[in-house]
Design an enzyme around this catalytic site. Structure first.
Site, PDB file in Angstrom:
ATOM      1  N   GLU A  15      66.485  53.659 -44.402  1.00  0.00           N
ATOM      2  CA  GLU A  15      65.622  54.821 -44.618  1.00  0.00           C
ATOM      3  C   GLU A  15      65.985  55.596 -45.895  1.00  0.00           C
ATOM      4  O   GLU A  15      65.722  56.787 -46.002  1.00  0.00           O
ATOM      5  CB  GLU A  15      65.708  55.736 -43.396  1.00  0.00           C
ATOM      6  N   SER A 196      63.303  54.055 -37.632  1.00  0.00           N
ATOM      7  CA  SER A 196      62.074  53.695 -38.336  1.00  0.00           C
ATOM      8  C   SER A 196      61.455  52.387 -37.868  1.00  0.00           C
ATOM      9  O   SER A 196      60.816  51.682 -38.645  1.00  0.00           O
ATOM     10  CB  SER A 196      62.336  53.593 -39.844  1.00  0.00           C
ATOM     11  N   SER A 340      61.725  64.746 -42.711  1.00  0.00           N
ATOM     12  CA  SER A 340      61.243  66.057 -43.157  1.00  0.00           C
ATOM     13  C   SER A 340      61.883  67.209 -42.379  1.00  0.00           C
ATOM     14  O   SER A 340      61.385  68.335 -42.373  1.00  0.00           O
ATOM     15  CB  SER A 340      59.721  66.171 -43.054  1.00  0.00           C
TER      16      SER A 340
HETATM   17  N1  ADP Z   1      59.758  51.366 -23.942  1.00  0.00           N
HETATM   18  C1  ADP Z   1      58.741  51.438 -24.785  1.00  0.00           C
HETATM   19  N2  ADP Z   1      57.468  51.238 -24.367  1.00  0.00           N
HETATM   20  C2  ADP Z   1      56.437  51.273 -25.231  1.00  0.00           C
HETATM   21  N3  ADP Z   1      56.558  51.511 -26.542  1.00  0.00           N
HETATM   22  C3  ADP Z   1      57.794  51.723 -27.037  1.00  0.00           C
HETATM   23  C4  ADP Z   1      58.949  51.700 -26.181  1.00  0.00           C
HETATM   24  N4  ADP Z   1      60.034  51.932 -26.941  1.00  0.00           N
HETATM   25  C5  ADP Z   1      59.584  52.097 -28.195  1.00  0.00           C
HETATM   26  N5  ADP Z   1      58.252  51.972 -28.269  1.00  0.00           N
HETATM   27  C6  ADP Z   1      57.440  52.086 -29.490  1.00  0.00           C
HETATM   28  O1  ADP Z   1      58.222  51.678 -30.608  1.00  0.00           O
HETATM   29  C7  ADP Z   1      58.424  52.756 -31.528  1.00  0.00           C
HETATM   30  C8  ADP Z   1      59.792  52.701 -32.107  1.00  0.00           C
HETATM   31  O2  ADP Z   1      60.779  52.782 -31.105  1.00  0.00           O
HETATM   32  P1  ADP Z   1      61.999  53.784 -31.184  1.00  0.00           P
HETATM   33  O3  ADP Z   1      62.858  53.566 -30.002  1.00  0.00           O
HETATM   34  O4  ADP Z   1      61.479  55.137 -31.388  1.00  0.00           O
HETATM   35  O5  ADP Z   1      62.774  53.255 -32.455  1.00  0.00           O
HETATM   36  P2  ADP Z   1      63.149  53.928 -33.858  1.00  0.00           P
HETATM   37  O6  ADP Z   1      64.524  54.450 -33.674  1.00  0.00           O
HETATM   38  O7  ADP Z   1      63.123  52.781 -34.776  1.00  0.00           O
HETATM   39  O8  ADP Z   1      62.152  54.984 -34.149  1.00  0.00           O
HETATM   40  C9  ADP Z   1      58.145  53.997 -30.706  1.00  0.00           C
HETATM   41  O9  ADP Z   1      57.732  55.041 -31.523  1.00  0.00           O
HETATM   42  C10 ADP Z   1      57.058  53.517 -29.761  1.00  0.00           C
HETATM   43  O10 ADP Z   1      55.787  53.504 -30.425  1.00  0.00           O
END
Ligand code: ADP
Ligand code: MG
Length: 398
Positions: A15, A196, A340
């Protein structure tokens, strides 16, 4: 005299560019009457730079050119206990110290910046810094540790299975069976410590699971597999404060263009030129989230608890997944240095960015005062107390 704030950004995570955007946005909004800003850019190969030219985003288009002209520096502690930004290499003649630092302000997302590593370096220098300390940063960054803590604190997280990629390689069938039994498909596979959406994918069956684990294994040694929520609403809420006092921002509802938010959705989505020039600000979103007052309150309360449970400080953003079918709210993750800095969730809550940045710096100084009342070492020299030679561990009682 103005407080000298060293804003540290860039860094070695995926990032990197987002960090540059977040930091320059923050610098533009800091109260220049009160704060003197020292930009400290860390390149992808870990060299530190400073200078006015680091403040213009346009200059980063020709990064090589920019860095060939910019001043290389280190942050160090002098003999008389000052923390300074110093030219690197030190010139043989003339001044080597460019500035003293009163407060450090890390704005680096992801590995080495948000995970406690940089915070540990600042602790060793003994300089006050904005945001989470070493422990809260590192626990917040590891999706497995974070989930363990929240689960043990009765905060809602989705079911999961985790393993080291080497464990998977040794016996993929055993893990596949375990995942099928505990979670069932579809599942989401993630590297445990990235951000991300890098390395994250969905799996509907065994074959896809294998591919998803292979992908995640490229980015981390630790992998987490989660139950996938199929009918979900994604909501984020920011929290500002420390262990004593916290407040929650308005909630945002995040709209992904695909099944889940990709890196591009987050950072290039809404920006007019199609480039990643606006950071988190450009994500497709609705503010405030359209989830009703009851759910909003619930999310805000859980957000505040999850912030304090990890011992966070400064500003974090807690991301939630609402399972619409089960009508249940789950903490998805905490971002201890959010894109941000989540300022766009505080402005609608009546807190302009300038004020929020001011509060963040003041919180860093407050932590320093709070800690000043604690004892970190005992003023005695054990060696000078010994009489009649060293007894080693034999005679010691501790
Ligand atoms: N258990 C889940 N069920 C459905 N969608 C998920 C789940 N976990 C993550 N996502 C989707 O994947 C995206 C990225 O996951 P996240 O855990 O937030 O990782 P990062 O740390 O990369 O942001 C989330 O914003 C969501 O849209
Ligand atoms: Mg996320």
């Amino acid at each position: 005299m103005r407080t000298r704030v060293a804003v540290i950004f860039g860094g070695v995570s995926v990032e990197h560019e987002v960090s540059v955007i977040s930091a320059l946005q923050a610098i533009q909004n800091m109260n220049q009457d009160k704060y003197e800003i020292i930009p400290l850019y860390i390149s992808k190969d870990r060299v530190w730079f400073t200078g006015e030219e680091m403040l213009d985003i346009e200059n980063y288009k020709d990064l090589k050119g920019l860095l060939s002209k910019a001043q290389k520096v280190v942050m160090a502690r002098t003999e008389d206990g000052k923390v300074v930004v110093q030219k690197e290499p030190r010139p043989r003649f003339g001044k080597s110290i460019l500035s003293e630092v009163d407060v450090a302000f890390p704005i680096i997302h992801g590995t080495f910046g948000e995970d406690g590593v940089l915070q540990g370096f600042l602790e060793l220098l003994n300089v006050p810094y904005v945001g989470c300390d070493v422990l809260s940063s590192s626990t917040g960054m590891d999706k497995v540790i974070m989930k363990n803590i929240y689960r043990d604190s009765d905060l809602p997280v989705l079911d999961y299975v985790w393993f080291y990629s080497t464990q998977w390689t040794e016996d993929p069938e055993a893990w596949t069976t375990k995942i099928k039994e505990k979670l069932d498909y579809p599942v989401i596979v993630k590297p445990a410590n990235l951000g991300s959406s890098v390395g994250i994918s969905k799996a509907e069956n065994e074959e896809e699971l294998e591919e998803a684990v292979d992908l995640a294994s490229k980015f981390a040694l630790k992998i987490v597999v989660e139950k996938m929520v199929q009918n979900m609403t994604e909501v984020n809420c920011s929290v500002l404060g420390d262990y004593e006092h916290v407040e929650a921002s308005v909630c945002e509802q995040v709209l992904g263009s695909d099944e889940f938010l990709s890196y591009e959705d987050k950072y290039a989505g809404g920006s007019k030129d199609g480039g990643a020039s606006k950071g988190m600000e450009s994500t497709n979103r609705v503010i405030p989230a359209e989830i009703g007052d009851g759910k909003t309150k619930e999310v805000q309360e859980i957000a505040k608890k999850s912030f304090q449970m990890l011992g966070c400080s400064g500003v974090s953003r807690i991301d939630f997944i609402i399972d619409n079918d089960a009508d249940k709210v789950y903490i998805n993750e905490i971002n201890t240095i959010p894109g941000s800095l989540s300022f766009y969730l505080w402005e609608p809550a009546g807190k302009p960015y300038k004020q929020m940045l001011d509060e963040l710096i003041q919180l860093a100084l407050k932590r320093e005062r709070d800690r000043g009342r604690l004892m970190f070492s005992i003023d005695s020299n054990l060696f000078s107390l010994q009489t009649g030679g060293s007894k080693g561990s034999k005679g010691s009682k501790r």
